[in-house]
Each structure stands twice: as structure tokens, then as C-alpha cells.
Scaffold this motif. Structure first.
Motif, PDB file in Angstrom:
ATOM      1  N   LEU A 333       0.758  -1.381   0.027  1.00  0.00           N
ATOM      2  CA  LEU A 333       0.067  -0.060  -0.126  1.00  0.00           C
ATOM      3  C   LEU A 333       0.794   1.377   0.069  1.00  0.00           C
ATOM      4  O   LEU A 333       0.518   2.122  -0.912  1.00  0.00           O
ATOM      5  N   GLY A 336       2.071   1.535  -3.362  1.00  0.00           N
ATOM      6  CA  GLY A 336       1.173   1.800  -4.277  1.00  0.00           C
ATOM      7  C   GLY A 336       0.588   3.365  -4.372  1.00  0.00           C
ATOM      8  O   GLY A 336       0.118   3.794  -5.321  1.00  0.00           O
ATOM      9  N   ASN A 340       1.458   3.498  -7.940  1.00  0.00           N
ATOM     10  CA  ASN A 340       0.434   2.921  -8.835  1.00  0.00           C
ATOM     11  C   ASN A 340      -0.807   3.926  -8.863  1.00  0.00           C
ATOM     12  O   ASN A 340      -1.599   4.313  -8.166  1.00  0.00           O
ATOM     13  N   ASP A 429      -4.786  -0.080  -5.167  1.00  0.00           N
ATOM     14  CA  ASP A 429      -3.662  -0.447  -4.374  1.00  0.00           C
ATOM     15  C   ASP A 429      -4.395  -1.537  -3.428  1.00  0.00           C
ATOM     16  O   ASP A 429      -3.476  -2.450  -3.281  1.00  0.00           O
TER      17      ASP A 429
END
Length: 449
Positions: A333, A336, A340, A429
Motif C-alpha cells: 500500500l 502503491g 500505482n 492499491d
């Protein structure tokens, strides 16, 4: 008075039928409370626009509550990243698992990011929103937003001067204490946390035990602090939405760019649908279970427009509702939140081609492929804060030879689209955390067999 009256019912309940003496909204699930706060904030903002002194009241007394809520979330971002990453990596059963985690996580991030911008480019070519824009409206927008876009020109110029590998250089901090004071340098904090956690794992356990216990306790305290902050989330979301309604441009301007906005939102819906499909096929979870578990984080992301600010909530939801273990969620996370950016990539692809359509620029296939690749790479290291995707859009425009003045066209819808794409980003995520965790379970079961 009106603000207190509205939320009295949300916090303490309202009387219903004799059979159900009290419907206690205080016991309602968090995502419903946030959704109620979001809806009431919009209605309250609309109502205040009808009163001469209403907008000023919202700006002076309501908006600061939303700003405080965002600041509280940002306050938690860096400590949570440091504590959760270091704690998760240092307690891995095997360092080889870190390598597996890294390859799987980055592989999914890159695949979904490329797919996202591809979806955006296909949609904008099919719908062609730029070809439907009224020329007179275009001129009015340019005149109206030229001044607003000016403050960003310096930041855009700096992005233009960046070399193709500058995002790699930016990962390595020269001063970790300086990096922890700026949410825009989150990749540097992540790199330090991974390096520190790996080193802590490799030294003898009797020497590392004090630090392991410290970061374990630090992480638990951080999660408890998140729970405190989320108690005021409905109120913060209410204030944020009321302020957005008050400060939004006129409906006529939104109408002129409506097709462009709908194209972007349609793409984001497709991507969220794809995420749920990934969860179903590779995560071993139903779409309903996944969306229900991540809904509060989506709503906070929608209101805050910041993946970094939402990160504490995303970590908490994947822990308590999606049941992703510590070492997976604390690795996937935080990375991400910075790397991401599926929603941002889709937005950049749609926006670049939309601006080209408005200016009558006929982009070749190679130019559009260049947009896809540039948007994918530009998303890496994009600061997980409001408006960062809009700033890095200049890289995509410059690569394709699209006039940067066109940024003024889309400024009217930047804020609402930023809210939508941030909600998509954190959904991706969470999906990656679920999928990676499920793949590691299968690997462990095969190894035992």
C-alpha cells in the motif's frame, strides 16, 4: 446552528416507529456515515449558494474543518509508512519473500497502469469529446482560467527540464529527515523504510529485538490514532464537499466540458470493474466483499483527493475488513500510494487527446502510442497529493507536441476528476494487496504439499 442540527441526527440517532424505537445512526457502519456526510455537504453547499452571506460563511467557518481533517490524515501518512514498512519487512519469515513481494507488486502495478492509459486513449478516440466543444465556450474558458493556470507554470517548467530517468534519481534521498517533512517525497521515505527494515531483518535477533518491538508498538499506536481521526471523518467530508460546491465554477462551464468529464469517469468505472474482476479471479474474494471493505477509504480518497492522505485509512480497512496480513499490506500500500496511479494515467491519456481534438491536432498512431508510454512512466513517482497529476500532465503534452495552453481548458473539471481518479487509485492499491496476498498463500500451500 444548522450544521449542529444536521449532524445531531447522524451522531445520536432519530426516532422511528414504535417497533424500532431508535434508529441509532451512531452505530451505523463508517462508510455509510461518510456517505451521509458527503451527501449532506453537497446539499448544504447548494443551500448556502442561495443565501447572500452563505458562501462566505462556508469559506470562513466550514471549510477550515475540512482542512483540519485533511491535515490530520497527512499527519499520519509518513509515520504510518515508516512504522508499517519497517515492522512488516523486519518480521518477514524469509527475506526471499520480500523479493517475491516486490516482483509481484511492481508487476501488477505496471500492468494495470499500462492498461489504464490504454483504456483512456481508446475511449477518448471513440467518444471524441473535444470535437463537440463549442468554440465560443472554448474562448471563454481560456480567458477565465488563464490567470488561474499561471501559478503552476513554474512547476510545469521544472517538470519539462527533468531527464527521462529523473524519477529514478528521486527515489534515493540525500537526507531522510528532510524527506520525511514533505509528502511529495514519499518514494524516498519508502526506500529508506525498505532498506532499514531489510537491515533490521539481517542482523542477529537479540540485537534487533528492541527496535522490532519499538516499531511494532509504534505501528499499533499509529493504527489506534487512525481510529481516532476516522471518528471525525463524516464531519470532515461534509466540510470538504460544502466548500467544493461553493468554490466550483458555474454549471454552464461544467456543461461545456461534460462529455470530456463523462469520458474520464466512464474509464474510471471500467477500471474499478476490472479491479473487482482481478479480486474475483486472482484474489479469492467476491467483488461485493472487496468493495464493501474498501468503501470508507474510497469515500475519504474522493473527498481528500490525495492517496497519501488516504493511506492510513486504506491500511486500516485492508487490515480489519479485507484481512490482508501486516507484511503484505505494509509493503504494497505505501508503494502503491506513490507508484500505482491508474486513475491518473487514464486521466492524462484522455485529457491529452481531448486537448488535441479541441485544437484540431490530428494525432498519428505513433503519437498516441507515445502518449500511452509517457503517461505510464510519468505516473511513477507522481506525488500522491491533490493536483500532482495535473502538473505532470505537461510531460505528456510536451511529448506529443500538444499546446500546453490547453491545460486551461480542463482546469474547470480538474478538482472533481481528481476526486474520482484518487478513489480509483486507492482501489487499485487495495486490489493489488489482496491479489498478492492470495498468491503468496497458494505458494505456501504448494511448498507445504
Amino acid at each position: 446552528m444548522l450544521f449542529r442540527l444536521v449532524f445531531f441526527s447522524v451522531s445520536y440517532g432519530i426516532t422511528l416507529t414504535p417497533r424500532y424505537r431508535y434508529f441509532n445512526l451512531y452505530l451505523m457502519r463508517l462508510h455509510w456515515k461518510i456517505l451521509i456526510g458527503l451527501g449532506l455537504g453537497i446539499l448544504f453547499g447548494i443551500f448556502m449558494t442561495l443565501i447572500s452571506w452563505g458562501p462566505q460563511l462556508v469559506v470562513d467557518y466550514i471549510k477550515p474543518l475540512g482542512t483540519i481533517f485533511i491535515n490530520l490524515l497527512k499527519l499520519m501518512a509518513i509515520p504510518i509508512i515508516l512504522a508499517s514498512l519497517i515492522h512488516g519487512i523486519s518480521n518477514l519469515p524469509d527475506l526471499s519473500e520480500l523479493k517475491v513481494l516486490g516482483f509481484k507488486t511492481i508487476g501488477i502495478f505496471m500492468a494495470t497502469t499500462f492498461f489504464a492509459v490504454l483504456v483512456g486513449v481508446l475511449l477518448v478516440n471513440i467518444i471524441q469529446p473535444g470535437n463537440s466543444l463549442n468554440p465560443e465556450t472554448h474562448e471563454n474558458l481560456m480567458e477565465l482560467y488563464a490567470v488561474d493556470a499561471a501559478p503552476d507554470e513554474e512547476m510545469m517548467a521544472r517538470h519539462q527540464e527533468r531527464g527521462p530517468l529523473q524519477f529514478v534519481v528521486d527515489i534515493f534521498p540525500e537526507n531522510i529527515f528532510s524527506a520525511t517533512t514533505d509528502n511529495r517525497r514519499m518514494l524516498q521515505v519508502i526506500f529508506f523504510a525498505i532498506l532499514f527494515g531489510a537491515a533490521l531483518f539481517l542482523i542477529p535477533k537479540e540485537k534487533s529485538r528492541p527496535l522490532r518491538e519499538f516499531f511494532s508498538s509504534f505501528n499499533d499506536v499509529g493504527m489506534k490514532m487512525i481510529e481516532f481521526v476516522m471518528l471525525v471523518a463524516p464531519y470532515g467530508v461534509f466540510a470538504l464537499m460544502a466548500a467544493i460546491v461553493i468554490e466550483a465554477p458555474s454549471l454552464e462551464l461544467f456543461g461545456a466540458l461534460g462529455l470530456y468529464g463523462l469520458t474520464t469517469v466512464l474509464g474510471l468505472i471500467i477500471l474499478i470493474g476490472t479491479d473487482t474482476l482481478w479480486v474475483r479471479l486472482f484474489g479469492g474474494r467476491s467483488p461485493g466483499f472487496f468493495l464493501k471493505g474498501i468503501a470508507p477509504a474510497q469515500l475519504v480518497a474522493f473527498s481528500a483527493s490525495s492517496s497519501a492522505a488516504t493511506l492510513p485509512v486504506t491500511l486500516e480497512r485492508t487490515k480489519t475488513k479485507l484481512k490482508v496480513p501486516e507484511h503484505v499490506r505494509s509493503f504494497v500500500l505505501p508503494i502503491g500510494a506513490t507508484v500505482n496511479m491508474d486513475g491518473t494515467c487514464l486521466y492524462q491519456g484522455v485529457t491529452a487527446i481531448f486537448i488535441a481534438q479541441v485544437f484540431g491536432i490530428d494525432l498519428s498512431l505513433s503519437a498516441q502510442i507515445g502518449i500511452i508510454l509517457t503517461a505510464t512512466l510519468a505516473s511513477i513517482g507522481t506525488a500522491p497529493v491533490p493536483g500532482a497529476g495535473f502538473i505532470t500532465l505537461v510531460i505528456v503534452l510536451s511529448q506529443a507536441g500538444i499546446p500546453e495552453a490547453g491545460l486551461a481548458l480542463v482546469l474547470a473539471l480538474e478538482r472533481p476528476l481528481n476526486m474520482c481518479r484518487t478513489a480509483k487509485n486507492i482501489t487499485g492499491d487495495a486490489m493489488t494487496a489482496v491479489v498478492v496476498n492470495n498468491s503468496l498463500k497458494h505458494k505456501e500451500s504448494k511448498t507445504i504439499t
